[in-house]
Design a protein around this motif. Structure first.
Motif, PDB file in Angstrom:
ATOM      1  N   GLY A  32       0.816  -1.208   0.000  1.00  0.00           N
ATOM      2  CA  GLY A  32       0.000   0.000   0.000  1.00  0.00           C
ATOM      3  C   GLY A  32       0.846   1.254   0.000  1.00  0.00           C
ATOM      4  O   GLY A  32       0.561   2.220  -0.720  1.00  0.00           O
ATOM      5  N   ILE A  33       1.912   1.265   0.802  1.00  0.00           N
ATOM      6  CA  ILE A  33       2.814   2.422   0.847  1.00  0.00           C
ATOM      7  C   ILE A  33       3.474   2.621  -0.511  1.00  0.00           C
ATOM      8  O   ILE A  33       3.585   3.748  -1.005  1.00  0.00           O
ATOM      9  N   CYS A  34       3.915   1.520  -1.142  1.00  0.00           N
ATOM     10  CA  CYS A  34       4.567   1.619  -2.458  1.00  0.00           C
ATOM     11  C   CYS A  34       3.609   2.148  -3.516  1.00  0.00           C
ATOM     12  O   CYS A  34       4.014   2.907  -4.403  1.00  0.00           O
ATOM     13  N   VAL A  35       2.334   1.734  -3.434  1.00  0.00           N
ATOM     14  CA  VAL A  35       1.343   2.229  -4.394  1.00  0.00           C
ATOM     15  C   VAL A  35       1.220   3.747  -4.276  1.00  0.00           C
ATOM     16  O   VAL A  35       1.217   4.469  -5.276  1.00  0.00           O
ATOM     17  N   ILE A  36       1.118   4.239  -3.022  1.00  0.00           N
ATOM     18  CA  ILE A  36       0.977   5.679  -2.815  1.00  0.00           C
ATOM     19  C   ILE A  36       2.216   6.421  -3.299  1.00  0.00           C
ATOM     20  O   ILE A  36       2.135   7.364  -4.093  1.00  0.00           O
ATOM     21  N   VAL A  37       3.399   5.994  -2.836  1.00  0.00           N
ATOM     22  CA  VAL A  37       4.636   6.683  -3.196  1.00  0.00           C
ATOM     23  C   VAL A  37       4.883   6.604  -4.701  1.00  0.00           C
ATOM     24  O   VAL A  37       5.220   7.608  -5.344  1.00  0.00           O
ATOM     25  N   THR A  39       2.746   6.151  -7.127  1.00  0.00           N
ATOM     26  CA  THR A  39       1.752   6.862  -7.926  1.00  0.00           C
ATOM     27  C   THR A  39       1.902   8.361  -7.811  1.00  0.00           C
ATOM     28  O   THR A  39       1.792   9.087  -8.800  1.00  0.00           O
ATOM     29  N   VAL A  40       2.145   8.839  -6.597  1.00  0.00           N
ATOM     30  CA  VAL A  40       2.193  10.288  -6.368  1.00  0.00           C
ATOM     31  C   VAL A  40       3.447  10.903  -6.992  1.00  0.00           C
ATOM     32  O   VAL A  40       3.372  11.928  -7.677  1.00  0.00           O
ATOM     33  N   ILE A  41       4.611  10.289  -6.752  1.00  0.00           N
ATOM     34  CA  ILE A  41       5.858  10.860  -7.297  1.00  0.00           C
ATOM     35  C   ILE A  41       5.918  10.579  -8.792  1.00  0.00           C
ATOM     36  O   ILE A  41       6.014   9.435  -9.219  1.00  0.00           O
ATOM     37  N   GLY A  42       5.832  11.636  -9.572  1.00  0.00           N
ATOM     38  CA  GLY A  42       5.879  11.503 -11.026  1.00  0.00           C
ATOM     39  C   GLY A  42       6.599  12.691 -11.624  1.00  0.00           C
ATOM     40  O   GLY A  42       7.710  13.032 -11.232  1.00  0.00           O
ATOM     41  N   SER A  43       5.919  13.381 -12.536  1.00  0.00           N
ATOM     42  CA  SER A  43       6.540  14.548 -13.172  1.00  0.00           C
ATOM     43  C   SER A  43       6.268  15.834 -12.404  1.00  0.00           C
ATOM     44  O   SER A  43       6.946  16.839 -12.621  1.00  0.00           O
ATOM     45  N   GLY A  44       5.285  15.818 -11.493  1.00  0.00           N
ATOM     46  CA  GLY A  44       4.854  17.048 -10.842  1.00  0.00           C
ATOM     47  C   GLY A  44       5.943  17.769 -10.086  1.00  0.00           C
ATOM     48  O   GLY A  44       6.063  19.004 -10.167  1.00  0.00           O
ATOM     49  N   ILE A  45       6.773  17.041  -9.347  1.00  0.00           N
ATOM     50  CA  ILE A  45       7.795  17.674  -8.525  1.00  0.00           C
ATOM     51  C   ILE A  45       8.881  18.332  -9.375  1.00  0.00           C
ATOM     52  O   ILE A  45       9.645  19.165  -8.893  1.00  0.00           O
ATOM     53  N   TYR A 229       1.052  16.235  -5.793  1.00  0.00           N
ATOM     54  CA  TYR A 229       0.600  15.239  -4.809  1.00  0.00           C
ATOM     55  C   TYR A 229      -0.551  14.382  -5.330  1.00  0.00           C
ATOM     56  O   TYR A 229      -0.997  13.477  -4.622  1.00  0.00           O
ATOM     57  N   ASP A 230      -1.053  14.693  -6.519  1.00  0.00           N
ATOM     58  CA  ASP A 230      -2.229  13.955  -6.987  1.00  0.00           C
ATOM     59  C   ASP A 230      -1.909  12.474  -7.126  1.00  0.00           C
ATOM     60  O   ASP A 230      -0.829  12.088  -7.586  1.00  0.00           O
ATOM     61  N   GLY A 231      -2.858  11.647  -6.724  1.00  0.00           N
ATOM     62  CA  GLY A 231      -2.661  10.202  -6.662  1.00  0.00           C
ATOM     63  C   GLY A 231      -2.800   9.683  -5.240  1.00  0.00           C
ATOM     64  O   GLY A 231      -2.743   8.481  -5.012  1.00  0.00           O
ATOM     65  N   TRP A 232      -3.036  10.612  -4.277  1.00  0.00           N
ATOM     66  CA  TRP A 232      -3.168  10.191  -2.877  1.00  0.00           C
ATOM     67  C   TRP A 232      -4.401   9.326  -2.639  1.00  0.00           C
ATOM     68  O   TRP A 232      -4.506   8.646  -1.632  1.00  0.00           O
ATOM     69  N   ASN A 233      -5.345   9.334  -3.589  1.00  0.00           N
ATOM     70  CA  ASN A 233      -6.565   8.529  -3.429  1.00  0.00           C
ATOM     71  C   ASN A 233      -6.517   7.215  -4.200  1.00  0.00           C
ATOM     72  O   ASN A 233      -7.528   6.512  -4.298  1.00  0.00           O
ATOM     73  N   ILE A 254      -0.966   7.116   6.366  1.00  0.00           N
ATOM     74  CA  ILE A 254      -0.251   7.860   7.402  1.00  0.00           C
ATOM     75  C   ILE A 254       1.259   7.812   7.182  1.00  0.00           C
ATOM     76  O   ILE A 254       1.983   8.764   7.490  1.00  0.00           O
ATOM     77  N   ILE A 255       1.757   6.700   6.621  1.00  0.00           N
ATOM     78  CA  ILE A 255       3.198   6.578   6.365  1.00  0.00           C
ATOM     79  C   ILE A 255       3.559   7.098   4.971  1.00  0.00           C
ATOM     80  O   ILE A 255       4.525   7.848   4.803  1.00  0.00           O
ATOM     81  N   GLY A 256       2.776   6.718   3.966  1.00  0.00           N
ATOM     82  CA  GLY A 256       3.129   6.994   2.577  1.00  0.00           C
ATOM     83  C   GLY A 256       3.124   8.468   2.206  1.00  0.00           C
ATOM     84  O   GLY A 256       4.109   8.984   1.649  1.00  0.00           O
ATOM     85  N   ILE A 257       2.038   9.185   2.518  1.00  0.00           N
ATOM     86  CA  ILE A 257       1.934  10.579   2.091  1.00  0.00           C
ATOM     87  C   ILE A 257       2.918  11.487   2.836  1.00  0.00           C
ATOM     88  O   ILE A 257       3.570  12.332   2.216  1.00  0.00           O
TER      89      ILE A 257
END
Length: 475
Positions: A32-37, A39-45, A229-233, A254-257
């Protein structure tokens, strides 16, 4: 003696069982943590820091905005954790809106996702890829708009063709590209920490001076930050696949975001160790400028890995969003043609081609910042509406079992922030893009009345017969 031996064997077996269960639970939580991290980290940063700083005007408030975006994403994800464990259906916002407000808001969400939110996200990522690919060839100046748009269109076509031809090759490419994003994130963070340790802190002196803070500017800065940050859901799309979601879903959030938030703040700090606010705003591609100043002569690594990271994000977006169009077509909420699959390749090619075609039209007239505002306006309208549904169901659906029950103050805060994010830019800096977005969203009512309420099936029949002739069949 035998009883003792049997008892000892029983205890040993029980301990082994509990040990294996704990290991399995730990694996699921890490998943679950890997899915969040992931998905969220992409081109946005790599594209949003410039926009956030441009809207807020100073380094100190800029870093505060990045932290606040992480807090807001965490609060929103906690609201979705309650919704996901209360209404255990796939589709994230769709079933929640359906349960809270009925079919029309739910349909408008699926319509907006297919016509506005998902294609504009695809277009933004491909434009980001194009900027980082072209930046090294135009040192000291902005790449021509024609070059950027042509490269973005080429990326859309290549990814659409790949996803239409083979699921296997799409997965291989995705695995390789996903690894690249973590490599470049680690390179930037470690380089920044080394520079800070050497005393490169002068750019952080008086970091709150020259800030231009207003409700409108803060909202636009949040738009750019929240895009990253999009992808947190995303865990709400796979709630049924999580082992013990009542525990692993909230813990993954709580850990991933917060982990992503720390990474984003450290990346921004790394940028500011080598660039002043003015230099960052003048940079054609922030990460490329960072690489030129820190990693020379290996600076080519940065644009290469950032471009690959953006390409991976675009590929993943196309893969999942193409399936969204496929499911919507299968459920009768879009043309039935979108639910057809290729007999030879077993891919939902019509829905993927449709998705790529819509993204193509977003690339032609738009630039990245306009599209981000367009995307963020639409997505936070539905995020706010969905979290409002949580509050409404606390009173209208008291019979629902809620394994996770968050304090009501959290959804109230998220709804309030969503209202500000949606209304403040329109009031302070009105643009036609917001009007177009509203028209797009509510134009779905016409299609709902014609094809869902009155069930005019002539278009479905025509498209269905044509696609069978072309070699695609319904599932």
């Amino acid at each position: 003696m035998r009883r003792c031996e049997f008892s000892e064997i029983n205890v040993t077996f029980q301990n082994a069982t509990w040990s294996s269960l704990r290991k399995e639970e730990s694996k699921r939580q890490h998943y679950g943590i890997c899915v969040i991290v992931g998905t969220v980290i992409g081109s946005g940063i790599f594209i949003s820091p410039k926009s956030v700083l441009a809207n807020i005007g100073a380094i100190g408030p800029c870093l505060v905005i990045w932290a606040a975006c992480g807090v807001l994403a965490t609060l929103g994800a906690l609201c979705f954790a309650e919704l996901g464990t209360t209404i255990t259906k796939s589709g994230a916002e769709y079933p929640y809106l359906l349960e809270a407000f009925g079919p029309i808001p739910a349909f408008l969400f699926s319509w907006s996702s297919l016509m506005v939110i998902k294609p504009s996200a695809f277009a933004i990522i491909c434009l980001s890829f194009a900027e980082y690919v072209s930046a090294p060839f135009y040192p000291g100046c902005d790449p021509p708009v024609v070059v950027i748009k042509c490269l973005a269109i080429a990326a859309i076509v290549a990814i659409t063709v790949l996803n239409s031809l083979s699921v296997k090759w799409t997965s291989y490419v995705q695995n390789i590209l996903t690894a690249t994003k973590m490599v470049i994130v680690i390179i930037i963070i470690v380089s920044g920490i080394i520079l800070l340790a050497k005393g490169n802190t002068k750019n952080f002196n008086n970091s709150f001076d020259s800030s231009s803070i207003s409700v409108g500017s803060i909202s636009l800065a949040f738009y750019s930050g929240l895009w990253a940050y999009d992808g947190w859901n995303q865990l709400n799309y796979i709630t049924e696949e999580l082992k013990n979601p009542y525990r692993n879903l909230p813990w993954s959030i709580i850990i991933g975001i917060p982990l992503v938030t720390v990474c984003y703040i450290l990346i921004n700090v790394s940028y500011f160790t080598v660039m002043t606010a003015t230099e960052l705003l003048q940079s054609q591609a922030v990460a490329v400028t960072f690489g030129d100043r820190v990693l020379y002569p290996a600076s080519w690594i940065v644009p290469l890995f950032v471009a690959l990271s953006a390409l991976g994000a675009a590929n993943g977006t196309c893969f999942t969003s193409g399936r969204l169009a496929y499911v919507a077509g299968r459920e009768g909420h879009m043309l039935k043609v979108l639910s057809y699959i290729s007999v030879k390749r077993l891919t939902p090619a019509p829905s993927i081609i449709f998705y790529g075609a819509v993204a193509f039209f977003y690339v032609l007239p738009g630039d990245i910042n306009t599209l981000i505002n367009y995307f963020s306006f639409a997505v936070w309208f539905f995020y706010g509406l969905t979290v409002l549904g949580l509050i409404v169901m606390r009173y209208t659906r008291k019979d629902l079992e809620r394994p996770i029950r968050i304090p009501l103050i959290i959804p109230f805060v998220v709804v309030l922030v969503a209202i500000v994010l949606v209304l403040a830019p329109i009031i302070s800096q009105p643009e036609l893009a917001y009007l177009y977005c509203v028209l797009f969203i509510f134009s779905g009512l016409i299609f709902y009345v014609l094809f869902i309420h009155y069930k005019f099936g002539w278009a479905q029949k025509i498209s269905g017969k044509y696609m069978v002739l072309c070699g695609w069949f319904p599932p």
